[in-house]
Every structure is written in C-alpha cells, then in structure tokens.
Motif scaffolding. Structure first.
Motif, PDB file in Angstrom:
ATOM      1  N   ILE A 150      58.755  20.103  52.982  1.00  0.00           N
ATOM      2  CA  ILE A 150      59.902  20.914  53.129  1.00  0.00           C
ATOM      3  C   ILE A 150      59.572  22.074  54.420  1.00  0.00           C
ATOM      4  CG2 ILE A 150      61.187  22.901  52.134  1.00  0.00           C
ATOM      5  CD1 ILE A 150      60.787  21.620  49.425  1.00  0.00           C
ATOM      6  N   GLY A 151      58.137  22.398  54.282  1.00  0.00           N
ATOM      7  CA  GLY A 151      57.807  23.329  55.461  1.00  0.00           C
ATOM      8  C   GLY A 151      58.051  22.413  56.718  1.00  0.00           C
ATOM      9  N   GLN A 152      57.492  21.160  56.817  1.00  0.00           N
ATOM     10  CA  GLN A 152      57.716  20.412  57.900  1.00  0.00           C
ATOM     11  C   GLN A 152      59.151  20.311  58.503  1.00  0.00           C
ATOM     12  OE1 GLN A 152      55.496  19.439  60.010  1.00  0.00           O
ATOM     13  NE2 GLN A 152      56.725  18.533  61.453  1.00  0.00           N
ATOM     14  N   ALA A 153      59.959  20.066  57.521  1.00  0.00           N
ATOM     15  CA  ALA A 153      61.390  20.255  57.845  1.00  0.00           C
ATOM     16  C   ALA A 153      61.898  21.446  58.619  1.00  0.00           C
ATOM     17  CB  ALA A 153      62.263  19.652  56.858  1.00  0.00           C
ATOM     18  N   PHE A 154      61.571  22.607  58.063  1.00  0.00           N
ATOM     19  CA  PHE A 154      61.914  23.848  58.598  1.00  0.00           C
ATOM     20  C   PHE A 154      61.310  24.083  59.950  1.00  0.00           C
ATOM     21  CE2 PHE A 154      63.776  24.822  54.392  1.00  0.00           C
ATOM     22  CZ  PHE A 154      64.699  25.591  54.711  1.00  0.00           C
ATOM     23  N   LEU A 155      59.978  23.532  60.063  1.00  0.00           N
ATOM     24  CA  LEU A 155      59.370  23.729  61.293  1.00  0.00           C
ATOM     25  C   LEU A 155      60.038  22.862  62.517  1.00  0.00           C
ATOM     26  CD1 LEU A 155      56.833  24.722  62.497  1.00  0.00           C
ATOM     27  CD2 LEU A 155      55.623  22.693  62.439  1.00  0.00           C
ATOM     28  N   GLU A 156      60.616  21.849  62.126  1.00  0.00           N
ATOM     29  CA  GLU A 156      61.344  20.817  62.976  1.00  0.00           C
ATOM     30  C   GLU A 156      62.487  21.691  63.553  1.00  0.00           C
ATOM     31  OE1 GLU A 156      59.324  16.847  61.639  1.00  0.00           O
ATOM     32  OE2 GLU A 156      61.145  17.348  61.096  1.00  0.00           O
ATOM     33  N   CYS A 157      63.278  22.223  62.370  1.00  0.00           N
ATOM     34  CA  CYS A 157      64.447  22.789  62.533  1.00  0.00           C
ATOM     35  C   CYS A 157      64.605  23.891  63.683  1.00  0.00           C
ATOM     36  CB  CYS A 157      65.276  23.239  61.220  1.00  0.00           C
ATOM     37  SG  CYS A 157      66.497  24.511  61.286  1.00  0.00           S
ATOM     38  N   ARG A 158      63.586  24.860  63.258  1.00  0.00           N
ATOM     39  CA  ARG A 158      63.475  26.119  63.849  1.00  0.00           C
ATOM     40  C   ARG A 158      62.798  25.774  65.290  1.00  0.00           C
ATOM     41  NH1 ARG A 158      61.790  29.949  58.979  1.00  0.00           N
ATOM     42  NH2 ARG A 158      63.721  29.658  57.822  1.00  0.00           N
ATOM     43  N   GLY A 159      62.216  24.754  65.420  1.00  0.00           N
ATOM     44  CA  GLY A 159      61.786  24.324  66.902  1.00  0.00           C
ATOM     45  C   GLY A 159      62.879  23.801  67.721  1.00  0.00           C
ATOM     46  N   GLY A 160      64.122  23.791  67.273  1.00  0.00           N
ATOM     47  CA  GLY A 160      65.209  22.860  67.714  1.00  0.00           C
ATOM     48  C   GLY A 160      65.130  21.571  67.666  1.00  0.00           C
ATOM     49  N   VAL A 161      64.496  20.823  66.797  1.00  0.00           N
ATOM     50  CA  VAL A 161      64.370  19.497  66.698  1.00  0.00           C
ATOM     51  C   VAL A 161      65.058  18.910  65.462  1.00  0.00           C
ATOM     52  CG1 VAL A 161      62.672  17.553  65.951  1.00  0.00           C
ATOM     53  CG2 VAL A 161      61.916  19.551  67.828  1.00  0.00           C
ATOM     54  N   LEU A 162      66.019  18.007  65.420  1.00  0.00           N
ATOM     55  CA  LEU A 162      66.578  17.107  64.166  1.00  0.00           C
ATOM     56  C   LEU A 162      65.441  16.946  63.292  1.00  0.00           C
ATOM     57  CD1 LEU A 162      69.233  15.002  66.258  1.00  0.00           C
ATOM     58  CD2 LEU A 162      69.734  17.501  64.760  1.00  0.00           C
ATOM     59  N   PRO A 163      65.411  17.487  61.964  1.00  0.00           N
ATOM     60  CA  PRO A 163      64.470  17.115  61.102  1.00  0.00           C
ATOM     61  C   PRO A 163      64.501  15.843  60.759  1.00  0.00           C
ATOM     62  CG  PRO A 163      65.434  19.199  60.387  1.00  0.00           C
ATOM     63  CD  PRO A 163      66.321  18.363  61.494  1.00  0.00           C
ATOM     64  N   ALA A 164      63.506  15.167  60.238  1.00  0.00           N
ATOM     65  CA  ALA A 164      63.349  13.550  59.922  1.00  0.00           C
ATOM     66  C   ALA A 164      63.460  13.710  58.347  1.00  0.00           C
ATOM     67  CB  ALA A 164      62.066  13.072  60.208  1.00  0.00           C
ATOM     68  N   ALA A 165      63.076  14.424  57.696  1.00  0.00           N
ATOM     69  CA  ALA A 165      63.216  14.485  56.201  1.00  0.00           C
ATOM     70  C   ALA A 165      63.491  15.949  55.784  1.00  0.00           C
ATOM     71  CB  ALA A 165      61.759  13.929  55.595  1.00  0.00           C
ATOM     72  N   PRO A 166      64.757  16.239  55.958  1.00  0.00           N
ATOM     73  CA  PRO A 166      65.256  17.751  55.575  1.00  0.00           C
ATOM     74  C   PRO A 166      65.602  17.761  54.044  1.00  0.00           C
ATOM     75  CG  PRO A 166      66.999  16.520  56.668  1.00  0.00           C
ATOM     76  CD  PRO A 166      66.065  15.605  56.559  1.00  0.00           C
ATOM     77  N   VAL A 167      65.819  19.263  53.753  1.00  0.00           N
ATOM     78  CA  VAL A 167      66.225  19.111  52.163  1.00  0.00           C
ATOM     79  C   VAL A 167      67.538  19.086  52.036  1.00  0.00           C
ATOM     80  CG1 VAL A 167      66.552  20.856  50.394  1.00  0.00           C
ATOM     81  CG2 VAL A 167      64.676  21.117  51.827  1.00  0.00           C
ATOM     82  N   ILE A 168      67.996  18.044  51.401  1.00  0.00           N
ATOM     83  CA  ILE A 168      69.400  17.341  51.367  1.00  0.00           C
ATOM     84  C   ILE A 168      69.735  17.710  49.855  1.00  0.00           C
ATOM     85  CG2 ILE A 168      71.088  15.417  51.239  1.00  0.00           C
ATOM     86  CD1 ILE A 168      68.923  14.028  53.050  1.00  0.00           C
ATOM     87  N   VAL A 169      71.191  18.293  49.817  1.00  0.00           N
ATOM     88  CA  VAL A 169      71.640  18.697  48.314  1.00  0.00           C
ATOM     89  C   VAL A 169      72.661  17.700  48.227  1.00  0.00           C
ATOM     90  CG1 VAL A 169      72.794  20.189  46.793  1.00  0.00           C
ATOM     91  CG2 VAL A 169      70.991  21.108  48.491  1.00  0.00           C
ATOM     92  N   ALA A 170      72.671  16.916  47.269  1.00  0.00           N
ATOM     93  CA  ALA A 170      73.747  15.677  46.869  1.00  0.00           C
ATOM     94  C   ALA A 170      74.548  16.367  45.891  1.00  0.00           C
ATOM     95  CB  ALA A 170      73.061  14.461  46.481  1.00  0.00           C
ATOM     96  N   TRP A 171      75.951  16.545  46.213  1.00  0.00           N
ATOM     97  CA  TRP A 171      76.932  16.878  45.208  1.00  0.00           C
ATOM     98  C   TRP A 171      77.648  15.639  44.523  1.00  0.00           C
ATOM     99  CZ3 TRP A 171      77.241  21.866  43.228  1.00  0.00           C
ATOM    100  CH2 TRP A 171      76.692  22.780  43.946  1.00  0.00           C
ATOM    101  N   ASN A 172      77.696  15.553  43.292  1.00  0.00           N
ATOM    102  CA  ASN A 172      78.273  14.409  42.648  1.00  0.00           C
ATOM    103  C   ASN A 172      79.841  14.849  42.191  1.00  0.00           C
ATOM    104  OD1 ASN A 172      75.951  12.954  42.650  1.00  0.00           O
ATOM    105  ND2 ASN A 172      75.325  14.101  40.749  1.00  0.00           N
ATOM    106  N   ASP A 173      80.418  14.816  43.204  1.00  0.00           N
ATOM    107  CA  ASP A 173      81.979  15.313  43.132  1.00  0.00           C
ATOM    108  C   ASP A 173      83.004  14.681  42.320  1.00  0.00           C
ATOM    109  OD1 ASP A 173      81.152  17.396  45.103  1.00  0.00           O
ATOM    110  OD2 ASP A 173      82.361  16.609  46.673  1.00  0.00           O
TER     111      ASP A 173
END
Length: 530
Positions: free
Chosen positions: A351-374
C-alpha cells in the motif's frame, strides 16, 4: 434582478440540499441553484456503461448516513429513500484466495479474523468495542459545529488520557498497526480504510481515520441505496420542495453579488441576477467559493492566497464494468455478499509503495482497489440477468510523469486511461475475480480529468473536497478563516464537505451549517440538535 428569496444555496449535493431543507423548515423562502443538469453532486447515479446499468459516479454506500439525524428529521423514507442491508458491510480479499469478512455480528467478524490470527482477533474485538463505547461522543462531535483548536488542545492537556488521544490523532496507520497487529492481512484491513480518506500508511492522522471508518461500518453497516445513491439527494430534494423550496438545475452561479460588505444576490453564468434578503450558502468546494464566487474583491487577497495553499489530496480512478453474469471471488462466495471488497496484496508495504508511486506522478502497479458489488446487492440497477461492478482506485496521479505497470506509454490521461483500465482489469482477474474478463460486456474508465469535468467540485479528480490532513480538520477545515462555516462576508456561509466533519455522505456539514445560520438569524433550528 429577478425574484427575491430569503436565502440562496449554491450546489444541490447532499449538504446543499440538507442545509436548504432545514432553512426551509425554519420558514425561509429558499432557492437552490445547481450548475449540473441534475441534482446530486457527489451522489450522482447515471447509466455509464449502457441503458439500464445504473452506476454511482462518485460516492457509494450509505455509511456515515446511518449515524445522521437528517434522514429522521426529514423522514426521507417517506420521500422515496429505500435501503438494502447486504450480508456483510465489507470484506478484504488477498491474492491466493485468503480473505477477511466483516459482519455487523461482532462474533462472526472475530471468527473470520481468527482464521488469520487469534491474537489479532482479540485485538479487533477490543478496538471495535472501544468504538461502540465512544460512539455517542463521536457522533455528537460530527453533528455539531467544531470546537476551536484552542479548546481541543486544552482538552488534550487536561482530560485523563489526553496525551494518548493527542498521539492517536496524529499517528500514522503504519505506526499504529505495528503496535496493534501481528498479521499482514489484518494490518491491511485497517490501513486500506486510511486510504479511503487519502491517507498513505505513513501520513499523520491515518491511524484514527482507519480505526474510525472500519469500526463505524462494522457497527452501523454499509447499506446500499436502492436504485443508486442519487436517491438520497432526490429524497432530500423532495423534502425541500414539500416545504416550499425551489430548485433550479443547469443554473451555474458565476458570482455572489456583494454590496457594502453584504451579499445581496447572485449572478448566474447566463447573466441573470437573483436577489436575496438573507444569506447565501455555498455547497461547492471551498476554492470555488473563495476564488470564483467571491473573488479577491469580497474575500480579500490574503484569504485567496491562503486558500491557494489548500491541499486536495490524491486523485481517484474509477472503472465501471457491465457483466453478462455473476462473477465469484477467488476467495469464494462470501466476499460477493459484501457491500464492498478491498483488493490489495497482503502487506502494508505494498500500500505504501502504491502511494509512493502515485505521489511521484507514476501510475501505480498495485494500487488500493475497492470493488463495489453493485448488482449482487441491488439487482434493480441492471437489466434482468445482467450484473454490474464498480472498481474505485484510491490514489493515482493527476499529472502522469511515469508508469510502474510497464504497459502504459502515454502521459496524458485521455490517451492513457483505457490502457490503464485494461491493465487493472487484468490484475483484478488474475488475483481476485478469475471470471471477470470472461463475463465483461463493456467497461468504462473515468480518469481524474473525467471526474473533474463531470463535477467541478471534484477538484483534480479528488472525491474528498480537500485532503483530510490534521491541519485541515475540525475548526481548521478548510482553512482557519473559514473553519466555522462562515466567511468574511457576514451573510455568506459554506456547507460543503470541505468543512467539518469532512467527506462521506452524512449530510453533516449541511446540518451543522444550518444550525449555525439559524442561530445567526435568531431562528429556531428545526432539527434535533445534539
């Protein structure tokens, strides 16, 4: 000028409609103006992937609203609001088929956590019970104007346990989770809730937010609104109209008109001017209010400069997926009964790596994803036999400078969003929903730019009306000069989620601002003030 009203509210989202509803009940002649062609704001529900497939564009889940006095004060069930209780408020799925299921039944929740760690199960019981013991105080603080920073500091200094409370309010999710839990999975269960309010694992204040959100949903539930979240705001609008209020859509406000230091009306983008003998209340984001609606002439150059330092937080990316049948999680059928499912690797470092990538302007490879079962929870949102999911990616860059996936060459969102969506669909299918690609009819991706274009208050593609940093909370939200719903213009107020208590569909900012406005007008507040 046309028309004279006793109050004008700008923005027909949950908070604008709530504030307008209370003021109308107090006897004021209200006009509510909305720039978009429909009411709803962050609760819009539209046919994104095709006719008959109804998706929530931004907010999903009736969560903090379970604690709110507004649905009772307004009898929203009499105005069309129907709620659906899913089997589970939420779950967390990990690669390899492991998962944690959180139920409103505390014993069932603890049993699920115990499959991962008996020690963490005991800790979670204590943490969830701690919230239950503090719930009345927490809810009371949410649905009241914020206490001053000085009063809060004094309470930390004098109350028993004050230092521990102060420390907890500033502690990062990683620091707190390291103290509390032994397993990577339970750590991720809580740390992913910090991401809900834009807090990376090492951000100050993430611990309290993680504990609070995880605990509120376990105790109060995470319901679906039948037909979509827009039905919350439609019910609020129905209440407002029933009490004499007037609503106009496609009526964007260009400027709040100020004469001799007092608001006298508004000018629409069409050029039409509308008068008010009373307050003007903004439910747009605070930057729009200060920079565009008031401007430096009315707000003052110092306030404009301070508002420009306001931090918005990380952008979001959303995938809407129409399916030709149900899809089961790799973890089994249980996550499919939850309102939403967190999808992350089992480790707070990821999770920390994903935010590090995001805040560095990089598209994260394994971001936090929330799946909604609509559609699994609310079949009314889809045609018969079809299904619908929504995947919210918490933390992507607004400006793309690089790519951690190895698959996206473009650096502009319009060119990159479909490739990134395809990458994420592949990721989700590989680790969490094996049949997703086989069942996929169509998917539509909304980049941060799309979110901002649809709703101007989703500044930089964010969904929080401003980062929930410790210095942007309570009476400091959005900034100290605006922290109690007031502005330098005496009869101009703000009531959006950029004020206390912040984001989430709770209708709290609208409730609290209306309570304060009634006091300023010498009118009785018609709600159940806590």
């Amino acid at each position: 000028m046309t028309g004279t009203y006793e109050a004008i509210v700008i923005g027909a989202g949950q908070n604008g409609l709530t504030c307008a509803g209370y003021l109308a009940t107090a006897g004021l002649k209200i006009l509510l103006l909305e720039r978009y062609h429909a009411i709803g704001g962050m609760t819009l529900t539209e046919e994104v992937t095709g006719p008959g497939y109804w998706s929530d564009l931004h907010a999903s889940g009736y969560q903090l609203a379970n604690l709110s006095p507004v649905p009772v004060d307004f009898a929203l069930h009499e105005h069309g609001l129907e709620l659906i209780e899913p089997g589970l408020p939420y779950a967390h799925a990990f690669p390899g088929g492991r998962m944690i299921a959180v139920s409103r039944d505390l014993d069932q929740t603890i049993a699920s956590i115990a499959r991962i760690s008996t020690a963490d199960a005991a800790t979670c019981r204590r943490l969830f019970m701690r919230y239950q013991a503090a719930q009345d105080r927490i809810v009371g603080d949410m649905f009241a104007p914020p206490v001053s920073l000085a009063a809060r500091a004094a309470a930390f200094q004098t109350d028993p346990g004050g230092f521990d409370a102060y420390r907890f309010s500033l502690q990062s999710a990683r620091s707190w989770c390291d103290e509390q839990f032994e397993s990577a999975e339970v750590t991720c269960l809580f740390a992913s809730f910090a991401a809900f309010v834009g807090a990376a694992p090492d951000d100050a204040g993430g611990a309290e937010m993680a504990w609070l959100f995880a605990s509120v949903l376990q105790a109060a539930g995470n319901k679906y609104v039948k037909g979509g979240m827009n039905n919350v705001t439609r019910a609020l609008a129905s209440f407002l109209v029933a009490h004499g209020g007037e609503i106009r859509t496609s009526a964007g406000v260009e400027r709040i008109l100020v004469t001799n230091g007092k608001a006298t009306g508004v000018r629409l983008e069409s050029g039409e001017e509308i008068r008010t003998s009373g307050p003007v209340i903004s439910a747009t984001d605070p930057r729009q209010l200060v920079e565009r609606l008031l401007g430096p002439e009315a707000a003052g150059t110092e306030l404009v400069a301070n508002m420009q330092r306001y931090e918005w937080g990380d952008s979001a990316f959303i995938i809407f997926a129409a399916l030709d049948g149900a899809v089961e999680y790799a973890a089994g059928p249980e996550p499919g009964t939850a309102a939403h499912v967190h999808l992350t690797p089992a480790g707070i470092g990821a999770i920390g790596q994903a935010f590090l990538e995001c805040r560095g302007g990089v598209l994260p490879a394994a971001p936090v994803i929330v799946a909604w079962n609509d559609s699994a929870i609310d079949p009314s949102r889809v045609p018969a036999g079809k299904h619908l999911k929504k995947f919210v990616v918490l933390g992507v860059p607004y400006e793309i400078a690089g790519d951690a996936t190895g698959r996206i060459a473009a650096r502009a969102w319009e060119a990159a969003k479909d490739d990134y969506a395809d990458y994420l669909i592949d990721l989700i299918a590989a680790h969490y929903l094996p049949d997703l690609k086989a069942r996929l009819i169509v998917r539509v991706a909304h980049s941060p730019r799309d979110l901002e274009r649809t709703l101007s208050s989703a500044v930089r593609g964010t969904i929080l009306h401003g980062a929930m940093s410790p210095f942007q909370m309570g009476s400091q939200r959005p900034i100290p000069e605006l922290g109690e719903y007031r502005t330098p213009v005496p009869n101009v107020y703000l009531c959006d989620s950029g004020t206390h208590p912040g984001p989430g569909v709770a209708m709290a900012s609208g409730h609290n601002a209306a309570r304060l406005i009634c006091a300023d007008l010498g009118a009785r507040f018609p709600g159940r003030a806590r």
